[in-house]
Design a protein around this motif. Structure first.
Motif, PDB file in Angstrom:
ATOM      1  N   SER A 140      -7.911  -2.520  -2.169  1.00  0.00           N
ATOM      2  CA  SER A 140      -7.711  -1.083  -2.399  1.00  0.00           C
ATOM      3  C   SER A 140      -6.951  -0.836  -3.695  1.00  0.00           C
ATOM      4  CB  SER A 140      -6.951  -0.459  -1.224  1.00  0.00           C
ATOM      5  OG  SER A 140      -7.658  -0.641  -0.017  1.00  0.00           O
ATOM      6  N   GLU A 169      -4.905  -4.325   1.265  1.00  0.00           N
ATOM      7  CA  GLU A 169      -4.014  -3.829   0.204  1.00  0.00           C
ATOM      8  C   GLU A 169      -4.549  -4.240  -1.169  1.00  0.00           C
ATOM      9  OE1 GLU A 169      -2.976  -5.574   2.811  1.00  0.00           O
ATOM     10  OE2 GLU A 169      -1.220  -4.633   3.751  1.00  0.00           O
ATOM     11  N   SER A 219       0.847  -1.201   0.000  1.00  0.00           N
ATOM     12  CA  SER A 219       0.000   0.000   0.000  1.00  0.00           C
ATOM     13  C   SER A 219       0.876   1.241   0.000  1.00  0.00           C
ATOM     14  CB  SER A 219      -0.934  -0.027   1.212  1.00  0.00           C
ATOM     15  OG  SER A 219      -0.220  -0.352   2.400  1.00  0.00           O
ATOM     16  N   PHE A 236      -3.527   6.442  -0.158  1.00  0.00           N
ATOM     17  CA  PHE A 236      -2.661   5.313   0.219  1.00  0.00           C
ATOM     18  C   PHE A 236      -1.661   5.728   1.285  1.00  0.00           C
ATOM     19  CE2 PHE A 236      -4.253   3.200  -3.591  1.00  0.00           C
ATOM     20  CZ  PHE A 236      -4.353   1.894  -3.144  1.00  0.00           C
TER      21      PHE A 236
END
Lengths: 421, 421
Positions: free
Chosen positions: A137, A134, A104, B343
């Motif tokens: 996303s 992670e 990430s 992020f």
């Protein structure tokens, strides 16, 4: 082929034989049912065929447009694939590039996205549980960045690899995406020979049939009782787990670095546990690369606390006949003794000399020589370390296959962003 | 700017104050003479100017032909340069690419050579002693591969960085090559702020003046007694060196990986020693990358033996405003709580949550927050770790600056190829 040898003393006492027999009985029992990774060398062979069939079934692959495969996954859903990719890439049988979206880290994600174009890329989303933050996303970010139309034109461009019935599996079904499943009883860090590794590695052009065959033949040999050295190594590590609390893998080739990272996860996450008696156990895994780390970690190995065992991995034939030229340069003639020799000879001699210096310093070592890097030898390396981990776990009386310690951080993270905090 | 905080308890007893005062006195004494790295932030400023002057003095650089710099060096002659390069590369102030020839790995050497053409490349050979076998062997290979004419057309294309009077220095003089020297009293692993790092990093376009300034201002502040936290951290590590025998650096950004490798050398080679009482001492350094290694090593940190301390490094502002899009995908809505956040926010929240989970598990932790990656903050990180290493070394009563343990392997290697075997 692999060759194994060792410098540590193993007496082979009755007590040790009992430990080894019990551990062998435990993994034999695991193999019969509860634990699935033992079945992968055989069971995943159909996946090789399934991945190859995609070359005609999937219109994007069939058209020849796809040159890149983006793997979105982290931990057990990336480390093993990277390990195999790194080791086999230099052999030239790769037909597509693998790219990894793991962390990430916004800089890393941005940099990797910049290497890809939608038209040439297939996206493979991998998560055993389906809910890795992670992975989901980053996947959403790629959907937005590349304008992926999951409902339409890009349906064939995205695959999911996950447990049957997971949230990601249901997502794949809802959008009609291609899907491969990980057996329930195969843990993430033991999953490289499942669909997790076999699908992307086959699509990248690697000889995954040979990878499985290499793993399978060692596995068979082990269960036939022909790999006694592995039981003895496990027993030695187990018996000295407090005294030698650091387990070093010293690999002599840059391309082995991702293999050492895969090993660190396998070892640390499997054995770092509260054991059946409530004790905190687990040896710290450390991955080193030779000759580079002779100029870094070696001093500590030689003169520091004698709390480490070291396994040396070397590659006998690099397949790259680069020779040190017969050039003598004024004033730096001292290293001319290596002139005319190949770098392969040099790096392996460095490995042997470093190992000998450790032996003389009283550090227990053993060695694995990979005669030549190919898919079969990489498969053997994988199953060798998986079996070693299972054996040491059985001896330590831990649950080798769970990871309860990582949950707390996930809960705290969730609470940070929700009302529950 | 950097911010420091900690979760471990430090009582500040009289005994601890004595330990800290003595160590402070030792490093102050070192600074006055015997040890040279303390002088580099100030002393290397002229090197920045010298490197910039090459842009006009060196006809190859002046012509604009040079786009690549090949660094031939290993250990202390490469790790620091790579650490800085990795951290600053994404900022976009780089004008030339750095390429590293380190390992005696034929595949890696061949691969790196294939990226270069002679016409566009400057070669920088770095070896403190001048006799490093990897470096000289690779250098000869590059001479043959690229047809480097040291006596003629390519004299301006090759630079050497080494100790004055070393064999490599004499070689450079004999061929009339450009040369920069490393002060005698600066060890390889403490040399990144000497010519070793400053020359190639300046030629690559990085703001090395700011790098030195960042290091210098922390150094000054420390010697003015304003960085008490550093002494206290050193004291804590020293006091628990047996109990907490593993020192983990958990860095939350991919680009920090080479910094962790630099730290591993600095720490392991400086502190892995036989101390003044004949004991084997030294904590095992382990570098981890977040969030990736939450899916690997974290389980061992939480449930394994409580033999580790963990330092978390995070970057407050990544300068890459990548936001997780407001997309909700059927069945994987569980992670939607992070939608709309960056992020950068996610990875830093993961760092905080992981740290909190360790604290609750009884693992001593501390944190370093880099507000923004720039040359000055990287310089501060470098001097921070160098000072910490020197302080812990002083407390452990070891010679922080030698590495006697690595010699035996070199002797054995030499004997392998000569009559002396």
């Amino acid at each position: 082929m692999l060759r194994f040898d060792r410098d540590f003393t193993f007496e082979g006492s009755e007590a040790q034989h009992r430990v080894m027999e019990e551990a062998f009985a435990v993994v034999t029992e695991e193999h019969k049912g509860r634990i699935g990774y033992y079945d992968l060398p055989e069971g995943s062979r159909t996946l090789v065929e399934a991945a190859k069939a995609l070359e005609t079934q999937n219109s994007l692959l069939a058209s020849g447009a796809i040159t890149d495969i983006a793997v979105i996954g982290i931990g057990g859903s990336s480390l093993g694939i990277k390990a195999v990719d790194s080791l086999l890439a230099s052999r030239g049988d790769k037909t597509r590039e693998l790219h990894f979206f793991e962390n990430s880290d916004p800089i890393d994600i941005t940099r990797t996205m910049a290497k890809l174009t939608k038209e040439k890329t297939l996206f493979v989303v991998i998560s055993k549980s389906g809910g890795t933050i992670e992975t989901t996303s980053i996947f959403k970010t790629l959907i937005a960045h590349f304008g992926l139309e999951l409902d339409g034109a890009d349906r064939e461009r995205v695959f999911v690899i996950t447990d049957a019935g997971s949230s990601l599996s249901k997502f794949g079904d809802a959008y009609g995406l291609g899907q491969f499943n990980i057996p329930d009883n195969v843990g993430g860090r033991f999953s490289v020979l499942s669909a997790v590794g076999i699908i992307p590695l086959t699509l990248a052009g690697y000889d995954t049939a040979a990878l499985l065959a290499g793993a399978g033949s060692f596995l068979t040999s082990f269960f036939e009782g022909k790999e006694q050295h592995l039981l003895e190594k496990a027993c030695f590590i187990y018996e000295h787990d407090r005294e030698h609390s650091v387990n070093v893998l010293f690999s002599y080739a840059n391309d082995l670095e991702n293999f050492t990272k895969w090993y660190v996860q396998l070892w640390g996450e499997s054995l770092g546990k509260v054991d059946a008696m409530g004790s905190h156990v687990g040896m710290t895994p450390v991955g080193l690369i030779g000759s580079v780390d002779q100029h870094s970690f070696l001093q500590l190995l030689i003169e520091g606390p004698k709390d480490k065992t070291v396994t040396f991995i070397s590659i006998e034939d690099f397949g790259a006949p680069l020779v040190i030229p017969e050039i003598s340069l004024k004033h730096i003639e001292k290293t001319d003794f290596i002139n005319g020799k190949s770098f392969s000879t040099l790096i392996n001699a460095q490995c042997a000399a470093t190992r000998e210096s450790l032996v003389r310093s009283g550090v227990p070592t053993d060695g694995i020589v990979i005669e030549q890097i190919d898919a079969a030898s990489v498969g053997t390396m994988i199953i060798y370390y998986e079996l070693l981990t299972s054996l040491v776990g059985a001896m330590l009386l831990v649950n080798t296959y769970d990871q309860p310690g990582v949950e707390l951080g996930k809960v705290i993270l969730y609470e940070t962003f929700t009302d529950k905090g």
